[in-house]
Design a protein around this motif. Structure first.
Motif, PDB file in Angstrom:
ATOM      1  N   PRO A 247     -54.033   3.568 -49.239  1.00  0.00           N
ATOM      2  CA  PRO A 247     -54.087   4.703 -50.171  1.00  0.00           C
ATOM      3  C   PRO A 247     -55.273   4.705 -51.127  1.00  0.00           C
TER       4      PRO A 247
ATOM      5  N   VAL B 236     -48.732   4.231 -46.386  1.00  0.00           N
ATOM      6  CA  VAL B 236     -47.649   5.204 -46.420  1.00  0.00           C
ATOM      7  C   VAL B 236     -46.781   4.973 -45.179  1.00  0.00           C
TER       8      VAL B 236
ATOM      9  N   THR C 186     -48.252   5.738 -53.356  1.00  0.00           N
ATOM     10  CA  THR C 186     -47.859   5.412 -51.988  1.00  0.00           C
ATOM     11  C   THR C 186     -46.451   5.953 -51.804  1.00  0.00           C
TER      12      THR C 186
END
Length: 321
Positions: A133, A290, A138
């Motif tokens: 990220p 993610v 996240t």
């Protein structure tokens, strides 16, 4: 149970975020929870998050104080709730919904943010990449295989030449899904007839518009407005014998016909474990990929199939990667 990309980690001792005072009492950490609007999918995401935290030893009222706030879909509420979380210097913020997540991410670059019910983290500017990220954000994504949804429609209704799509004009998640659906449909020679809504009150009329245009099947992406008023859509579609294919499993219970669906509770549970890793000091949002579900389960509504006079093929794939 749907396969997931996260393993459940064992109970860990809090590092840094939660200590003991001279009396031996544990200082509670504050976690702000901002839910964009009330409906079953987002409610499930929040409950899953709480359960994930509890599995890792972060229990509300004991060593954690969870400050749950529902913005009821109002932008001004999202901003005021966010401002309070930031001014209170909460240890972590859990945010459910794309619009709310963008407001929180714009308000703080320091407090860790874990999200859920967000379709595209990168496309909405929340992260630099889903693998790394690079920001304080996240979480888990409700990404689902849009091309597989059209393949499913064509498998069940092979004579389909066009598909009606209803979605919210202000829902970024839905816009991204519809764009992908249209692109894949074009490659298959299938026309897509779109109708957008700005409030739940629009749903009966736009559904009627699609049916009046001759649409014989409707697809809905994961969309907060649609989910909050699915019975309104189904009432019109069912009367016209038009099946509604969905991306949210909870909408099957509200009259949806079929679809490869995400499990919002499970994704919330995963987000809870991600938050626990942050609180434990094991990871930071900028380094945490993610997460998504590895596979989506096929959800069907046999009662609706009977009402519509549609035979569900026996050889349908039960999962979509």
């Amino acid at each position: 149970m749907v396969s997931v990309l996260v393993g459940l980690l064992g109970l860990s001792i809090v590092v840094g975020g939660c200590g003991s005072n001279s009396a031996g009492e544990t200082n509670k950490i504050r976690i702000g929870i901002l839910q964009q609007v009330e409906h079953p999918a987002l409610d499930a995401s929040t409950e899953g998050f709480k359960a994930g935290l509890a599995e890792r030893g972060y229990k509300d009222g004991e060593n954690v104080e969870l400050d749950f706030q529902n913005a009821q879909g109002e932008h001004s509420n999202m901003e005021s709730i966010t401002n309070r979380f930031v001014s209170d210097k909460d240890t972590l913020i859990y945010v459910v919904g794309t619009a709310a997540s963008q407001i929180v991410a714009n308000a703080t670059k320091d407090i860790p943010i874990v999200g859920a019910a967000i379709y595209d983290y990168k496309g909405t500017g929340l992260v630099q990449s889903v693998e790394k990220p690079g920001t304080n954000v996240t979480g888990t994504t409700n990404f689902n295989p849009v091309p597989k949804q059209l393949d499913l429609i064509l498998k069940v209704l092979p004579n389909t030449k066009e598909v009606g799509v209803i979605y919210s004009s202000s829902e970024v998640n839905a816009q991204i899904q519809v764009a992908a659906f249209k692109e894949y449909a074009a490659s298959k020679g299938i026309s897509v007839v779109e109708e957008t809504i700005t409030s739940v009150n629009d749903i009966p009329q736009v559904t009627t518009n699609l049916i009046n245009k001759g649409v014989k099947v409707i697809y809905t992406p994961t969309d907060n407005l649609i989910a909050s008023a699915m019975p309104n859509l189904v009432a019109v579609a069912e009367a016209a014998k038009v099946p509604v294919f969905v991306s949210d499993g909870m909408l099957i219970e509200k009259g949806g016909f079929m679809g490869y669906t995400v499990d919002f509770y499970q994704l919330g549970l995963q987000a809870g474990h991600m938050a626990a890793d942050i609180l434990d000091g094991k990871s930071k949002p900028e380094d945490m990929p993610v997460q998504m579900q590895a596979t989506m389960k096929l959800a069907t509504n046999p009662d609706m199939a009977k009402k519509l006079g549609i035979t569900i093929p026996d050889d349908l794939p039960q999962e979509a990667k």
